[in-house]
Design an enzyme around this catalytic site. Structure first.
Site, PDB file in Angstrom:
ATOM      1  N   TYR A  14      12.566  48.173  89.607  1.00  0.00           N
ATOM      2  CA  TYR A  14      11.848  46.896  89.545  1.00  0.00           C
ATOM      3  C   TYR A  14      10.333  47.138  89.610  1.00  0.00           C
ATOM      4  O   TYR A  14       9.561  46.583  88.830  1.00  0.00           O
ATOM      5  CB  TYR A  14      12.325  46.009  90.692  1.00  0.00           C
ATOM      6  CG  TYR A  14      11.492  44.776  90.932  1.00  0.00           C
ATOM      7  CD1 TYR A  14      11.519  43.706  90.048  1.00  0.00           C
ATOM      8  CD2 TYR A  14      10.676  44.687  92.059  1.00  0.00           C
ATOM      9  CE1 TYR A  14      10.743  42.578  90.275  1.00  0.00           C
ATOM     10  CE2 TYR A  14       9.908  43.567  92.293  1.00  0.00           C
ATOM     11  CZ  TYR A  14       9.942  42.516  91.395  1.00  0.00           C
ATOM     12  OH  TYR A  14       9.178  41.405  91.618  1.00  0.00           O
ATOM     13  N   GLU A  36      11.817  34.496  94.919  1.00  0.00           N
ATOM     14  CA  GLU A  36      10.967  34.733  96.089  1.00  0.00           C
ATOM     15  C   GLU A  36      11.306  33.741  97.201  1.00  0.00           C
ATOM     16  O   GLU A  36      11.311  34.099  98.378  1.00  0.00           O
ATOM     17  CB  GLU A  36       9.485  34.653  95.721  1.00  0.00           C
ATOM     18  CG  GLU A  36       8.995  35.779  94.824  1.00  0.00           C
ATOM     19  CD  GLU A  36       8.962  37.151  95.484  1.00  0.00           C
ATOM     20  OE1 GLU A  36       9.167  37.252  96.711  1.00  0.00           O
ATOM     21  OE2 GLU A  36       8.728  38.137  94.760  1.00  0.00           O
ATOM     22  N   TRP A  44      13.871  42.070 100.150  1.00  0.00           N
ATOM     23  CA  TRP A  44      13.816  41.941  98.690  1.00  0.00           C
ATOM     24  C   TRP A  44      14.987  42.677  98.049  1.00  0.00           C
ATOM     25  O   TRP A  44      15.516  42.268  97.025  1.00  0.00           O
ATOM     26  CB  TRP A  44      12.476  42.438  98.175  1.00  0.00           C
ATOM     27  CG  TRP A  44      12.284  42.220  96.702  1.00  0.00           C
ATOM     28  CD1 TRP A  44      12.004  43.170  95.776  1.00  0.00           C
ATOM     29  CD2 TRP A  44      12.355  40.984  95.978  1.00  0.00           C
ATOM     30  NE1 TRP A  44      11.906  42.600  94.530  1.00  0.00           N
ATOM     31  CE2 TRP A  44      12.113  41.263  94.624  1.00  0.00           C
ATOM     32  CE3 TRP A  44      12.615  39.661  96.348  1.00  0.00           C
ATOM     33  CZ2 TRP A  44      12.118  40.288  93.638  1.00  0.00           C
ATOM     34  CZ3 TRP A  44      12.618  38.683  95.369  1.00  0.00           C
ATOM     35  CH2 TRP A  44      12.368  38.997  94.036  1.00  0.00           C
TER      36      TRP A  44
END
Length: 196
Positions: A14, A36, A44
């Site tokens: 990512y 988010e 995350w």
């Protein structure tokens, strides 16, 4: 040396392909704003490993379809058993996708695009920071505070100041790669090539 938070997968892929690259695509911006928000209180990594499940659950992040999410769809998502098709089972976060899509639809009708609106809140062009140490990177700024207030007023949910800062990092409104990371120069170059 890559940014310390991206030392292993799936964060590394990512980081190397997407994080910090300026995005102007409404669907991608909508996706990242919702992801988010889903990450609030979680790692995350938790969201990244469920990213495909999120895409499937929310119609490839089609804003119009997400705006029409039914109560029964929310209930189905809350009861998907653990596995590759499961997202974070939090009613408020799931419903926030629908509410955010409705807010995004209103913004698009008023501003012409979600991109124009969000980039306007962020100052219009990518900020090229020059952090040498991960400890220098803030969790929020005056800009993220202002964005949070504007988004909340516009009807978006799970858009606190810290979430907005992470969103701006993710979509390249900020280049927060450390200067020692090869992606810092790469993202700066991409922004320059796009005239931003």
């Amino acid at each position: 040396m890559v940014c310390p938070w991206a030392a292993s997968e799936p964060e590394r892929s990512y980081h190397d392909a997407e994080w910090g690259v300026a995005s102007f695509d409404d669907a991608h911006l909508f996706e990242m704003l919702c992801l988010e928000g889903a990450q609030a209180g979680l790692s995350w990594r938790t969201i990244l490993v469920k990213r495909e499940a999120y895409r499937k659950a929310f119609f490839g992040w089609d804003i119009e379809r997400c705006a029409r999410i039914s109560t029964s769809h929310v209930e189905r998502l809350l009861h998907v058993p653990d596995g590759p098709d499961a997202i974070v089972r939090h009613r408020g976060k799931i419903e926030s996708v629908r509410d955010n899509a409705r807010a995004a639809r209103d913004v698009i009708a008023r501003e012409g695009s979600l991109s124009a609106y969000l980039w306007g809140l962020a100052g219009g062009a990518p900020v090229q920071n020059a952090w040498e140490n991960i400890k220098q990177v803030p969790a929020r700024t005056e800009t993220s505070e202002a964005m949070s207030k504007a988004l909340t007023k516009a009807g978006f949910r799970f858009v606190g100041s810290t979430t907005c800062y992470a969103f701006m990092q993710a979509v390249g409104m900020l280049n927060d790669h450390l200067v020692s990371c090869p992606r810092h120069a790469a993202c700066a170059k991409l922004a320059k090539e796009r005239g931003r």
